[in-house]
Scaffold this motif. Structure first.
Motif, PDB file in Angstrom:
ATOM      1  N   ASP A  40       0.690  -1.324   0.041  1.00  0.00           N
ATOM      2  CA  ASP A  40      -0.480  -0.477  -0.082  1.00  0.00           C
ATOM      3  C   ASP A  40       0.661   1.657   0.178  1.00  0.00           C
ATOM      4  O   ASP A  40       2.080   0.765   0.235  1.00  0.00           O
ATOM      5  CB  ASP A  40      -0.968  -0.303   1.069  1.00  0.00           C
ATOM      6  N   ARG A  41       0.075   2.072  -0.872  1.00  0.00           N
ATOM      7  CA  ARG A  41       1.243   3.915  -0.396  1.00  0.00           C
ATOM      8  C   ARG A  41       0.957   4.063   0.293  1.00  0.00           C
ATOM      9  O   ARG A  41       1.509   5.316   0.785  1.00  0.00           O
ATOM     10  CB  ARG A  41       1.150   4.432  -2.159  1.00  0.00           C
ATOM     11  N   ASP A  42      -0.164   4.340   1.179  1.00  0.00           N
ATOM     12  CA  ASP A  42      -0.574   4.467   2.628  1.00  0.00           C
ATOM     13  C   ASP A  42       0.169   4.263   3.937  1.00  0.00           C
ATOM     14  O   ASP A  42      -0.020   3.164   4.219  1.00  0.00           O
ATOM     15  CB  ASP A  42      -2.120   4.756   2.702  1.00  0.00           C
ATOM     16  N   ARG A  63       5.492  -0.703   1.515  1.00  0.00           N
ATOM     17  CA  ARG A  63       4.835   0.850   1.318  1.00  0.00           C
ATOM     18  C   ARG A  63       5.568   1.160  -0.195  1.00  0.00           C
ATOM     19  O   ARG A  63       6.735   1.290  -0.044  1.00  0.00           O
ATOM     20  CB  ARG A  63       5.277   1.830   2.631  1.00  0.00           C
ATOM     21  N   GLN A  95      -9.661   5.842   4.403  1.00  0.00           N
ATOM     22  CA  GLN A  95      -8.928   6.789   3.558  1.00  0.00           C
ATOM     23  C   GLN A  95     -10.767   8.039   3.377  1.00  0.00           C
ATOM     24  O   GLN A  95     -10.577   8.947   3.246  1.00  0.00           O
ATOM     25  CB  GLN A  95      -9.142   6.578   2.776  1.00  0.00           C
ATOM     26  N   ARG A 101      -8.019  13.773   5.074  1.00  0.00           N
ATOM     27  CA  ARG A 101      -7.831  13.266   4.212  1.00  0.00           C
ATOM     28  C   ARG A 101      -8.128  14.382   3.277  1.00  0.00           C
ATOM     29  O   ARG A 101      -7.262  13.587   1.525  1.00  0.00           O
ATOM     30  CB  ARG A 101      -7.567  11.778   4.397  1.00  0.00           C
ATOM     31  N   MET A 115      -3.367   9.752  -1.775  1.00  0.00           N
ATOM     32  CA  MET A 115      -3.447   8.610  -1.034  1.00  0.00           C
ATOM     33  C   MET A 115      -1.938   8.071  -0.049  1.00  0.00           C
ATOM     34  O   MET A 115      -2.208   7.768   0.932  1.00  0.00           O
ATOM     35  CB  MET A 115      -3.402   7.424  -2.018  1.00  0.00           C
ATOM     36  N   ASP A 116      -0.837   8.647  -0.904  1.00  0.00           N
ATOM     37  CA  ASP A 116       0.409   8.645  -0.144  1.00  0.00           C
ATOM     38  C   ASP A 116       0.689  10.311   0.238  1.00  0.00           C
ATOM     39  O   ASP A 116       0.881  10.808  -1.051  1.00  0.00           O
ATOM     40  CB  ASP A 116       1.739   8.505  -0.894  1.00  0.00           C
ATOM     41  N   ASN A 203      -3.386  11.941  -8.252  1.00  0.00           N
ATOM     42  CA  ASN A 203      -2.390  10.258  -7.124  1.00  0.00           C
ATOM     43  C   ASN A 203      -2.531   9.773  -8.398  1.00  0.00           C
ATOM     44  O   ASN A 203      -1.504   8.639  -8.645  1.00  0.00           O
ATOM     45  CB  ASN A 203      -3.798   9.317  -6.676  1.00  0.00           C
TER      46      ASN A 203
END
Length: 303
Positions: A40-42, A63, A95, A101, A115-116, A203
C-alpha cells in the motif's frame, strides 16, 4: 477468495492492502508454509497492518505504489512465482471517513486527497496551478462530467479570490456551477464527479493502474490468478482491455489480413462479477463494484 483459489502453501500479493480485510481472509487460508506480501502507498495502512499482524512470519508489508509491483516482487524474491494477486482499486473506507485526508465532501477538511501524503502536490495545490483547459479535460475524462467547462471556469474564478483549500469550499463551488435543474434530476451530489476526477488526477490512478496491470502478468507463476475489483467504468474498462489484450489475438485487418503469431499470457476466468442485492444491503459501498479474474498461462507452451 474463491477466485484467488488460495492454496495453503502458496504465495500471494494483496496489492491494495487498505485496512487488510482481504489480507486477513488470505491469511485464514494460508498454512505455515504460505506467504503473503501486502502493498500500500498509504503510510497509515502500513502502520495499521504492522500493528495488527506483528509476529506473523507469513506476512510482509511493503509501502509502495502498486505500479511498482515488479520491483516489489523482485526485492522479495517472488517475481514469476506468485500464485495469486489481488487489486481492490480506488479509495479505502478509512480514507473516505477521515476528514483530514480530504477525499470526501461529506466531511469538511483540508483538500488533500493524496493516497500517499508524502508524495506530490495536494489537491489544493494542484487546483491552484492547473490550467483551465487541463481542468476541463480532467473533469470530462476522469469524472465524465458534462458540465466540465462551467465547473472549471468557476474554479478558476474562485481561486482568484481565495485559495480553494477545503473540501466544503470546492464542493460549494461545484454545486453553484451546476444548473439547478440538472442537479435535481441527478441522484448524485453535483460534487461527486469533480471529487472523483481531481482525486484520480492528483494520484495518477489510471497511469498507476495501467502499469500495475502490465507488471501483474509477469509476477504471476504459471496458473497464478489475477483478481481485480474496480468501482467505476474508467477503471473497469482498463482492466477489461488489459485482460483481452493478453488473452485474445488481435483481429486481422486490411493492413494485416493474417494475424501475427499470438501466444496468450492470460486466460480469462468467467465473466464480470457484480455484488448481489444482499451484499449491497450489507455494504452499500459495494454497489458499484465490478470484479474480473484471469489466470496466467504456462510459459512452457510458448516457443
Amino acid at each position: 477468495m474463491d477466485a484467488l483459489d488460495v492454496r495453503d502453501d502458496g504465495i500471494y500479493v494483496d496489492a491494495t492492502f487498505g485496512r487488510g480485510g482481504h489480507s486477513r481472509r488470505i491469511l485464514q487460508r494460508l498454512g505455515p508454509g504460505g506467504r503473503l506480501i501486502a502493498v500500500d502507498r498509504d503510510p497509515a495502512a502500513i502502520e495499521h497492518g504492522r500493528e495488527r499482524h506483528a509476529g506473523d512470519s507469513r506476512m510482509t508489508l511493503v509501502r509502495a505504489n502498486f505500479a511498482e509491483l515488479g520491483e516489489v516482487c523482485r526485492s522479495e524474491g517472488v517475481h514469476g512465482r506468485v500464485d495469486g494477486l489481488l487489486m481492490d482499486l480506488g479509495v479505502s473506507s478509512p480514507q473516505l471517513d477521515d476528514a483530514g485526508r480530504g477525499f470526501s465532501f461529506r466531511h469538511d477538511g483540508p483538500l488533500d486527497m493524496r493516497m500517499d501524503p508524502d508524495s506530490g502536490p495536494s489537491a489544493a495545490e494542484w487546483l491552484a496551478e492547473v490550467d483551465e483547459s487541463e481542468l476541463v479535460r480532467v473533469l470530462r475524462e476522469y469524472g465524465e462530467e458534462r458540465f466540465a467547462r462551467r465547473i472549471a471556469a468557476a474554479v478558476v474564478a474562485a481561486r482568484a479570490e481565495a485559495p480553494i483549500d477545503t473540501t466544503s469550499r470546492l464542493a460549494e463551488i461545484v454545486r453553484d456551477a451546476v444548473p439547478a435543474g440538472a442537479a435535481a434530476r441527478d441522484r448524485l451530489d453535483p460534487a461527486t464527479r469533480t471529487f472523483q476526477a481531481v482525486r484520480i488526477a492528483v494520484n495518477d490512478e489510471l497511469g498507476a493502474l495501467d502499469a500495475a496491470l502490465e507488471e501483474a502478468i509477469d509476477v504471476l507463476d504459471d496458473g497464478g490468478r489475477m483478481v481485480v475489483i474496480s468501482f467505476h467504468s474508467l477503471e473497469d474498462r482498463r482492466v477489461k482491455l488489459a485482460i483481452r489484450a493478453a488473452s485474445e489475438a488481435p483481429p486481422a485487418s486490411r493492413r494485416a489480413p493474417v494475424a501475427p503469431d499470438f501466444h496468450p499470457r492470460l486466460r480469462r476466468i468467467g465473466g464480470l462479477v457484480r455484488p448481489d442485492e444482499e451484499e449491497c444491503r450489507a455494504n452499500p459501498r459495494a454497489r458499484s463494484a465490478r470484479m474480473r479474474v484471469a489466470e496466467r498461462t504456462s510459459r512452457e507452451e510458448r516457443p
